[in-house]
Design a protein around this motif. Structure first.
Motif, PDB file in Angstrom:
ATOM      1  N   GLU A 245     -39.556 -79.991  -7.409  1.00 48.20           N
ATOM      2  CA  GLU A 245     -38.264 -80.235  -6.766  1.00 48.20           C
ATOM      3  C   GLU A 245     -37.293 -80.996  -7.660  1.00 48.20           C
ATOM      4  O   GLU A 245     -36.110 -81.132  -7.329  1.00 48.20           O
ATOM      5  CB  GLU A 245     -38.450 -80.992  -5.439  1.00 48.20           C
ATOM      6  N   VAL A 246     -37.780 -81.517  -8.789  1.00 48.06           N
ATOM      7  CA  VAL A 246     -36.924 -82.270  -9.706  1.00 48.06           C
ATOM      8  C   VAL A 246     -36.345 -81.305 -10.730  1.00 48.06           C
ATOM      9  O   VAL A 246     -36.993 -80.898 -11.685  1.00 48.06           O
ATOM     10  CB  VAL A 246     -37.709 -83.400 -10.400  1.00 48.06           C
ATOM     11  N   GLU A 247     -35.098 -80.934 -10.500  1.00 46.50           N
ATOM     12  CA  GLU A 247     -34.417 -80.003 -11.401  1.00 46.50           C
ATOM     13  C   GLU A 247     -32.933 -80.305 -11.381  1.00 46.50           C
ATOM     14  O   GLU A 247     -32.243 -80.066 -10.393  1.00 46.50           O
ATOM     15  CB  GLU A 247     -34.656 -78.559 -10.969  1.00 46.50           C
ATOM     16  N   VAL A 248     -32.427 -80.861 -12.461  1.00 49.44           N
ATOM     17  CA  VAL A 248     -31.010 -81.194 -12.538  1.00 49.44           C
ATOM     18  C   VAL A 248     -30.574 -81.200 -13.999  1.00 49.44           C
ATOM     19  O   VAL A 248     -31.327 -81.619 -14.881  1.00 49.44           O
ATOM     20  CB  VAL A 248     -30.730 -82.568 -11.876  1.00 49.44           C
ATOM     21  N   ALA A 249     -29.378 -80.688 -14.240  1.00 45.78           N
ATOM     22  CA  ALA A 249     -28.791 -80.696 -15.584  1.00 45.78           C
ATOM     23  C   ALA A 249     -27.303 -80.968 -15.430  1.00 45.78           C
ATOM     24  O   ALA A 249     -26.727 -80.839 -14.348  1.00 45.78           O
ATOM     25  CB  ALA A 249     -29.024 -79.364 -16.296  1.00 45.78           C
ATOM     26  N   GLY A 250     -26.677 -81.351 -16.517  1.00 45.15           N
ATOM     27  CA  GLY A 250     -25.255 -81.678 -16.484  1.00 45.15           C
ATOM     28  C   GLY A 250     -24.393 -80.449 -16.690  1.00 45.15           C
ATOM     29  O   GLY A 250     -24.020 -80.131 -17.813  1.00 45.15           O
TER      30      GLY A 250
END
Length: 323
Positions: A245-250
């Protein structure tokens, strides 16, 4: 030829003679590019690397205007208020989708009052730790270390309610750990104190921290995005390490004022795709460790709607509020 017909004929000839000059004047109208961030920031560096290519693709001079403030609200409001004539665009990033959930009074609707042109690409984030204060080398080891010290560890961010804050909170929520948040006024002071050991861990954009990882001043635990990156090919993602569930990018997206005519939307979208596929721009993006994959306007709107909903859930879970 009758006088009336002759006058009309002369007027038509005059109009045809002036047409090239009118076209030249139109092509000399600058394309105003508003950035709701300060000069030298990540999005600023990205857009300036593409400035010349964008000018060639639009046949317009490109004037970049930095309008930072209020988490990006100041500059974005200027985009919203601009005329929808195809001569003003802006570039927004994750905070654009976060702001509606953390600020009580927004002066605009980030979805209704703008025309998404393209989500152009993303800058990868990495979770890092102080190498001597935190012995962990994997996400599971970091989870165990933090769980063994509830409330006694801390993590840094570039400011309360920023995407850096939410990215770290996302890991803390998934790992079920109690670690205190220490907000800083920008990425620079945050990294300084991470290296100095004043804070234990944090999430930061790869370009800002790559040199410190290579020198050993900081240790990388995992990539926060959905895929590994060329700059750190052996570093697995946090999702790979048991936290799907940890998925993030700028991410960064090109937008224009609402009610932009369709032909202008198509023109600007084509120009942005062309500019960011320019070989020199691609090389610059690779040096900055940015991933360029321009989307369609329709896909950009759907993505931004989904991001706003996702961050709203995370903000609620993390109990983040700003005045």
């Amino acid at each position: 030829m009758k006088p009336t017909l002759r006058r009309r004929h002369l007027m038509m000839l005059a109009a045809l003679a002036l047409a090239p000059a009118a076209f030249a004047q139109s092509s000399n109208t600058p394309l105003r590019v508003i950035l709701p961030v300060s000069a030298g920031s990540g999005v600023d560096a990205i857009v300036r690397a593409a400035q010349n290519a964008l000018s060639q693709a639009t046949s317009q001079p490109v004037v970049i205007e930095n309008l930072p403030g209020a988490g990006g609200i100041t500059g974005t409001q200027a985009i919203v208020k601009a005329a929808p004539d195809g001569n003003t665009i802006g570039f927004v990033s994750n905070n654009h989708a976060v702001n509606p959930s953390v600020f009580k009074n927004m002066p605009y609707d980030g979805l209704r009052d703008l025309t998404p042109i393209s989500v152009v690409g993303e800058t990868p984030f990495v979770l890092v730790v102080h190498p001597t204060h935190v012995p962990a080398r994997t996400a599971k080891e970091l989870q165990a270390f933090l769980q063994s010290r509830p409330g006694k560890t801390n993590y840094a961010s570039s400011g309360n309610g920023t995407i850096i804050h939410l990215a770290a909170a996302m890991f803390a929520e998934a790992a079920k750990v109690d670690s205190r948040h220490i907000p800083y006024k920008g990425t620079g002071p945050m990294i300084t104190d991470l290296i100095g050991g004043q804070v234990d861990w944090g999430v930061v954009a790869v370009p800002a921290v790559l040199g410190h990882l290579q020198s050993g001043a900081l240790r990388a635990i995992g990539v926060m995005g959905r895929q590994r990156i060329a700059a750190l090919p052996d570093l697995p993602t946090i999702a790979e390490q048991g936290f799907p569930e940890v998925e993030v990018a700028g991410w960064f997206a090109a937008v224009a004022p609402a009610k932009l005519p369709q032909h202008q939307l198509q023109r600007l979208h084509s120009a942005i795709v062309t500019a960011f596929n320019d070989p020199a721009v691609q090389a610059a993006m690779a040096r900055q460790n940015n991933l360029i994959q321009p989307t369609s306007p329709q896909a950009a709107r759907a993505f931004m709607e989904a991001e706003q909903a996702r961050y709203a859930r995370l903000v609620k879970q993390a109990h983040i509020t700003l005045d």
